[in-house]
Design an enzyme around this catalytic site. Sequence first.
Site, short mmCIF file in Angstrom:
data_model
loop_
_atom_site.label_atom_id
_atom_site.label_comp_id
_atom_site.label_asym_id
_atom_site.label_seq_id
_atom_site.Cartn_x
_atom_site.Cartn_y
_atom_site.Cartn_z
N PRO A 1 11.03 -0.92 -6.61
CA PRO A 1 10.71 -0.63 -8.02
C PRO A 1 11.27 0.72 -8.44
CG PRO A 1 8.74 -1.26 -6.76
CD PRO A 1 9.83 -0.98 -5.78
N GLY A 2 11.65 0.80 -9.69
CA GLY A 2 11.92 2.09 -10.31
C GLY A 2 10.60 2.63 -10.82
N TYR A 3 10.64 3.36 -11.92
CA TYR A 3 9.42 3.97 -12.46
C TYR A 3 8.66 2.93 -13.30
CZ TYR A 3 10.63 8.50 -10.63
OH TYR A 3 10.89 9.54 -9.77
N PHE B 1 13.47 14.73 -6.08
CA PHE B 1 12.99 16.11 -6.04
C PHE B 1 11.46 16.09 -5.86
CE2 PHE B 1 11.56 20.13 -7.67
CZ PHE B 1 12.61 21.02 -7.53
N ALA C 1 0.84 -1.20 0.00
CA ALA C 1 0.00 0.00 0.00
C ALA C 1 0.88 1.25 0.00
CB ALA C 1 -0.91 -0.01 1.23
N TYR D 1 7.79 10.97 0.69
CA TYR D 1 7.79 9.62 0.09
C TYR D 1 9.17 8.97 0.22
CZ TYR D 1 6.69 6.18 -3.65
OH TYR D 1 6.46 5.04 -4.39
N1 CAA Z 1 15.79 18.72 -10.19
C1 CAA Z 1 16.17 20.01 -10.05
N2 CAA Z 1 15.35 21.04 -10.20
C2 CAA Z 1 14.08 20.78 -10.52
C3 CAA Z 1 13.60 19.47 -10.70
C4 CAA Z 1 14.52 18.41 -10.52
N3 CAA Z 1 14.16 17.13 -10.68
N4 CAA Z 1 12.30 19.52 -11.01
C5 CAA Z 1 11.95 20.81 -11.02
N5 CAA Z 1 13.05 21.57 -10.73
C6 CAA Z 1 13.10 23.04 -10.64
C7 CAA Z 1 12.23 23.72 -11.69
O1 CAA Z 1 12.96 23.85 -12.89
C8 CAA Z 1 11.91 25.05 -11.02
O2 CAA Z 1 13.05 25.88 -11.12
P1 CAA Z 1 12.91 27.50 -11.17
O3 CAA Z 1 12.21 27.89 -9.89
O4 CAA Z 1 14.30 27.97 -11.27
O5 CAA Z 1 12.07 27.78 -12.38
C9 CAA Z 1 11.75 24.66 -9.57
O6 CAA Z 1 12.52 23.46 -9.39
C10 CAA Z 1 10.29 24.37 -9.26
O7 CAA Z 1 10.16 24.36 -7.89
P2 CAA Z 1 8.72 24.33 -7.23
O8 CAA Z 1 8.89 24.13 -5.75
O9 CAA Z 1 7.91 25.50 -7.66
O10 CAA Z 1 8.15 22.98 -7.84
P3 CAA Z 1 6.76 22.75 -8.56
O11 CAA Z 1 5.68 23.05 -7.59
O12 CAA Z 1 6.73 23.35 -9.88
O13 CAA Z 1 6.80 21.15 -8.80
C11 CAA Z 1 6.72 18.88 -8.10
C12 CAA Z 1 7.18 20.27 -7.75
C13 CAA Z 1 5.18 18.81 -8.14
C14 CAA Z 1 7.19 17.96 -6.98
C15 CAA Z 1 7.30 18.45 -9.44
O14 CAA Z 1 8.68 18.73 -9.45
C16 CAA Z 1 7.13 16.96 -9.71
O15 CAA Z 1 6.06 16.47 -9.98
N6 CAA Z 1 8.25 16.21 -9.66
C17 CAA Z 1 8.27 14.77 -9.89
C18 CAA Z 1 8.17 14.03 -8.61
C19 CAA Z 1 8.32 12.55 -8.90
O16 CAA Z 1 9.25 12.10 -9.54
N7 CAA Z 1 7.41 11.77 -8.38
C20 CAA Z 1 7.47 10.38 -8.59
C21 CAA Z 1 6.10 9.82 -8.60
S1 CAA Z 1 6.09 8.12 -9.00
C22 CAA Z 1 6.56 7.35 -7.63
O17 CAA Z 1 6.77 7.93 -6.61
C23 CAA Z 1 6.71 5.87 -7.73
C24 CAA Z 1 8.07 5.43 -7.44
O18 CAA Z 1 8.28 4.83 -6.41
C25 CAA Z 1 9.15 5.63 -8.42
#
Ligand code: CAA
Length: 246
Positions: free
Chosen positions: A184-186, A149, A90, A154
């Site tokens: 797991p990865g993605y 990031f 879960a 999580y």
């Molecule tokens: N590395 C470095 N910088 C990053 C970044 C990263 N990976 N991603 C975004 N940024 C930067 C942006 O370019 C932006 O820069 P500027 O302010 O200079 O323009 C800044 O960070 C954005 O910061 P915010 O705090 O405003 O972020 P946001 O609200 O726009 O988005 C977030 C944040 C919703 C977390 C979004 O980054 C996101 O969805 N990230 C992916 C998270 C992810 O990978 N989740 C995995 C889900 S799947 C899972 O979890 C299953 C598993 O086990 C693998």
Amino acid sequence: MRNRVALVTGGMGTIGTAIIEALHAGGCKAIATFKFPGDATAETWTRSMSDKGIEVTVVECDVADFAATKAAIAEVEAQCGPVDILVNGAGITRDNTLRKMTPDQWQQVIEVNLDSVFNCTQPLIEGMTERAWGRVINISSINGQKGQFGQANYSAAKAGMHGFTKAVAQEVARKGVTVNTVSPGYIDSPMINAVPEEIREGIRLAIPVQRFGKPSEIARAVAFLADDEAGFVTGADLSVNGGQYM
Ligand code: CAA
């Protein structure tokens, strides 16, 4: 795992469903999962499993709540018999950068992803050791290994699972019970599809095999660890991530 009883939390999710299919194919005699109170999709899911010839016992339970989980486990055992294989699958995401993360987003993810592992394993571990056979398999994540990031909550919960796995593995090793983690990865699933398209495509390109994983590829790793032949594997973390983190 032939004739074993398995409980898979998060069993109605994409990865959970694949895990249940793999355990069924491996010969588990009964398989149970939990339905979150009020979840209306459970009936359709149960019917679709039944259409595939897989009968799953579904018991209502919020795994974040210890007392409710203990009661639900008692109900599963009354219906199916003692649980031999527990898959803690879960999990939820509440992604946000730390500067914007609310206490609620932190708390919910810790409760559902990490507290649930205690809540489900603690009531079952004594029975497994008394019967001198058991398998506990915790579904962690690549992001518990490397951090991600926007996932302080999580990543912390998933990293916590590794510590839990290694501690409990030592406690029960002499009693025929193994405790392992799969990371797991993605994986192609709604959780990944909830990540904005641009970020998601960047993640895909960073995976050496250049694709997202299939749920069945995680299920295969779980089935391996659940098998009778895997008794010498304990306290381990099995990465299934397309080479994204080595
Ligand atoms: N590395 C470095 N910088 C990053 C970044 C990263 N990976 N991603 C975004 N940024 C930067 C942006 O370019 C932006 O820069 P500027 O302010 O200079 O323009 C800044 O960070 C954005 O910061 P915010 O705090 O405003 O972020 P946001 O609200 O726009 O988005 C977030 C944040 C919703 C977390 C979004 O980054 C996101 O969805 N990230 C992916 C998270 C992810 O990978 N989740 C995995 C889900 S799947 C899972 O979890 C299953 C598993 O086990 C693998």
